[in-house]
Enzyme design. Structure first.
Site, PDB file in Angstrom:
ATOM      1  N   TYR A 193       0.786  -1.005  -0.096  1.00 21.49           N
ATOM      2  CA  TYR A 193       0.061  -0.008  -0.149  1.00 21.49           C
ATOM      3  C   TYR A 193       1.050   1.135  -0.050  1.00 21.49           C
ATOM      4  O   TYR A 193       1.703   1.288   0.715  1.00 21.49           O
ATOM      5  CB  TYR A 193      -0.947  -0.118   1.406  1.00 21.49           C
ATOM      6  CG  TYR A 193      -1.801   1.096   1.524  1.00 21.49           C
ATOM      7  CD1 TYR A 193      -2.185   2.017   0.422  1.00 21.49           C
ATOM      8  CD2 TYR A 193      -2.510   1.346   2.854  1.00 21.49           C
ATOM      9  CE1 TYR A 193      -3.073   2.916   0.891  1.00 21.49           C
ATOM     10  CE2 TYR A 193      -3.064   2.435   2.977  1.00 21.49           C
ATOM     11  CZ  TYR A 193      -3.613   3.153   1.773  1.00 21.49           C
ATOM     12  OH  TYR A 193      -4.373   4.522   2.215  1.00 21.49           O
ATOM     13  N   LYS A 246      -2.030  -1.143  -3.648  1.00 18.81           N
ATOM     14  CA  LYS A 246      -2.759  -0.184  -3.653  1.00 18.81           C
ATOM     15  C   LYS A 246      -2.081   1.206  -3.786  1.00 18.81           C
ATOM     16  O   LYS A 246      -1.300   1.215  -2.943  1.00 18.81           O
ATOM     17  CB  LYS A 246      -3.548  -0.219  -2.371  1.00 18.81           C
ATOM     18  CG  LYS A 246      -4.487   0.682  -1.872  1.00 18.81           C
ATOM     19  CD  LYS A 246      -5.142   0.598  -0.687  1.00 18.81           C
ATOM     20  CE  LYS A 246      -6.031   1.579  -0.199  1.00 18.81           C
ATOM     21  NZ  LYS A 246      -6.411   1.449   1.122  1.00 18.81           N
TER      22      LYS A 246
END
Lengths: 294, 294, 294, 294
Positions: free
Chosen positions: A137, A165
């Site tokens: 992420y 992400k």
């Protein structure tokens, strides 16, 4: 192992507290149930929305278990296990796997800005201790580190780091990821106001807290893209844009709690130092939600 | 209560770990002793240098107690007690007070960007539970929040918030503080490469990890300013500037540990994901330290 | 050729216009005379303050000649000759030299961001066509290019590029220049609110429009630094800081014109699209100037 | 007056120079002819690509006339007339109108950062002197001013300011424009790497120099969007993305000239201080162009 178990709308529940600022697990389960019932394609507890860093180890474990019990296999579950130290990150990742999580999400939290080598070693250490997939992420605003596409490429060489992400809020980063990492890499958009641009750029999914408030619109955007209907996607996106921007600007935990209350749902309390939105902000949110309904 | 108990050079020890990544308390006490013996005007454990956020509650308590035992009243002690939640910040501030700390330092750590009202309430809640002074610490790079001079002014209205540490690295902020808050406010510089500019601007003290490596030069700068000798201050500053920049750029815990080793001192281990400097970086640091000596 | 003909306070006159927006040369000469009479150590027409880029070639020539006639050798004169194209920069530099300028100032103006090699070739081409010194001027905010210390080092290898004016507003850039370029390089501060920090860092001079309004305070700061009296320099600096910030924030041509009017002097008109300060801003400036006098 | 005479791909020719750095008008006309022949929906001379600010008044007039002669009414023509002063902007806007331009493009160039009121007055003054539409151009990177959506809204109240070109490179600005200004406002994308995101967000057209090199791909993207075929738009966009990024990063005049040469076309010379790409950069561009063809 399904290496890429998520697509579409991955919904982030808040972590509600009771009046004494303890985690309210029964309410949390009801909020998770709403998200599943409303059609979310995945559930992601213990994200930023879920105020992960404000929770004790025991609370994180309780939230993880509550999610998996409630979801009960209906959709995949992505558990946030980020921690400042490598040791603690491993601990929580192993807990999530044992509890039945489909995958874990890890942001390289940092107080001291980490070097690329430190970040790779951190993911590598965690990955070697679990057998479920990891979503890496990137969110410089909350994590303090901006992982370059080159670094993300290195991370993807670790066998169970399979998803990315991206939350920088810059659609060009997604273009770059796709160019650098190839068409097969699964990247997910974590920036709500970029939802249309990200799907247009080829994002596999959208990580969002918005389904707590407007699940139909979120799903409609996703479906329009799948149906290759850009005109509809654009129209549906503009219908929800003002809400997407509001919840980001005001802070997701505060805004989702207020929105739930406006919708007649319980949203619990926040943990200090976080405080509820002001009356003016709540009125603004009410107006946005009312306009969307009509 | 002495409301402004610090001036001059406030030295920040690192928190050393053993090979198993446990806090090495005996080594920590030796490092604190060096700082006191070398003439530091104050000691500040559990700062960024001391990797506060990477420690468990028990470790923070052990480090606090070890510092106060070792310093034994020779100089004032400023204990870092920052935490994401208000409840935990109160807990550690009370612990520090009971252990004998002269004051506590608090940065409004944030995962979710805090509003001004949340920050004021946070300091207010802590301040009401202790009777020693609080130094409010502004460092957007590590804390994620940039407190405006207007907000700092509000904080200073809380009776025991009496000192401000400013680490934005922008000397104009210090000018602004002085203009806005009056000549009597005690502001401390936390940006090493700004040491000369900050003292020129009227800073009361310098919060720095550099005395772990070059205490004489740090004190000489401070003394030249007190003697109103700008020419000497400038000369002494440029002698140490390269080191000050190096330790900031490389990260204080990594750079101080490496520097101690170069000086023939034990520096212990780092806690993962932090890793030692590379060989090239160590060589660069050795060259800087060698040049300073000659 | 005196390679470093400037030190202390180098004063920047505005270029005043008449009601028809034509350059008012007689008024310009009176404004230059005030600056010389008030003790400025150098005069610099056709800077940003003098709205160089808004003038035609003929106007630039008239202003250059008017300055040299009026100053008449009492202090050195630094003429701004920056232009987007190399050919025009050469033209104006040669004109300034013939008119009797002591040196010229050149900022690498850019619409298209120039590469380092393009910038070096630009200075090189100009330098080879004149025999007076060049001050290289770094100001990313107006020039659009941020020249790194490494690039400035390359420029200083051109024989008559002998001075650097730094206006990034970051005192660490001055430290860096001094470390990289050696103690002998002459660097000048072009950021008014950094005046104290820059002199503390060893700046040779201060390029400023402030002597149009508060010459005594500007000179007093310079003298305190020369007298190695940091305490006095600090006091004098804080007395003028609010004015220094005001004129920068509001735009020098607008703010100096308004300040002259407040002091009972003619300031002429501005050229469109630049417009006078609003009434509120003028009141604010009057208050600042009144407070300084008392 | 057609208030919104542009849509689709609006192509920007470079302004080529001869070996003596004079404008090469015959070559310019051939380059314009290529753009029209290749299907561009509009032609925009004297943009950043056409190095407007590096040209004398006479040169600007010659380029304007050459464009209109060559295009001869086949597609609409958008002439850049931006200038630092209001007087000169009016002069060039009137010239363009008389020469037959369909519309003019104006960026509020600034050396001194203009206030909102100054910008409105600037556009107002120009608009009152011509009767063709104006495209207001926001590009903080080259113009030095970032016009807020609120300011753009004020500009659109001027009757013949009817179009907005947005080049901040942030797709969220386009969302914001659409939300603030309504669905009917015509906004154009000026950031090449945002072409897909901008069309997805509802942009009316794309202002680009890319058709000098890859006209078919540019048009194909535009057509896929019109056909509501997001999947195709995405595929075609990724095919050209690397080129779009290259020409922006290297500077449009340099990159287009080099690309023309690679394609076997004359591209003329650049005007100093601009210099040709290096051999390495030319090789990189050749590789990109080769890959696109296959």
């Amino acid at each position: 192992m399904n290496k890429i178990p998520f697509k579409g709308v991955i919904a982030y529940p808040i972590t509600p507290f009771d009046a004494g600022e303890k985690v309210d697990v029964p309410l949390f389960r009801r909020l998770v149930e709403r998200l599943v019932a409303n059609g979310s394609h995945g559930i992601a507890p213990l994200g930023s929305t879920g105020v992960l860093p404000y929770l004790s180890d025991e609370e994180k474990e309780a939230v993880t278990e509550a999610t998996l019990l409630q979801v009960a296999g209906r959709v995949p579950v992505l558990v946030g296990v980020s921690n400042l130290t490598t040791e603690k990150t491993i601990y929580h990742a192993q807990f999530a796997e044992k509890a039945g999580a489909t995958a874990v999400m890890i942001i390289p939290m940092s107080y001291w800005k980490l070097t690329d080598d430190e970040i790779v070693a951190h993911y590598d250490a965690v990955a070697s201790k679990i057998s479920i997939p990891i979503m890496a992420y990137n969110n410089p605003a909350t994590g303090g580190v901006d992982m370059s596409p080159a670094l993300l490429k290195r991370l993807l060489e670790i066998p169970n780091v399979t998803m990315i992400k991206e939350s920088t809020g810059d659609v060009q980063r997604m273009h770059h990821l796709r160019r650098e990492l190839g068409e097969d890499v699964a990247f997910y958009n974590g920036s709500n106001p970029l939802a249309l641009a990200a799907f247009s750029a080829g994002a596999t999914g959208w990580c969002t807290a918005a389904p707590n408030l407007i699940p139909s619109l979120n799903l409609a955007l996703c479906e329009a893209v799948e149906a290759n209907d850009l005109a509809k996607a654009q129209r549906v996106f503009y219908e929800q844009l003002e809400l997407l921007k509001f919840i980001v600007v005001k802070g997701l935990p505060r805004a989702i709690k207020a929105g739930l209350n406006i919708l007649g749902e319980e949203g619990g309390y926040l943990r200090s130092p976080l405080k509820p939105l002001t009356d003016e902000e709540i009125t603004e949110l009410r107006n946005i939600l009312t306009q969307i309904k009509n």
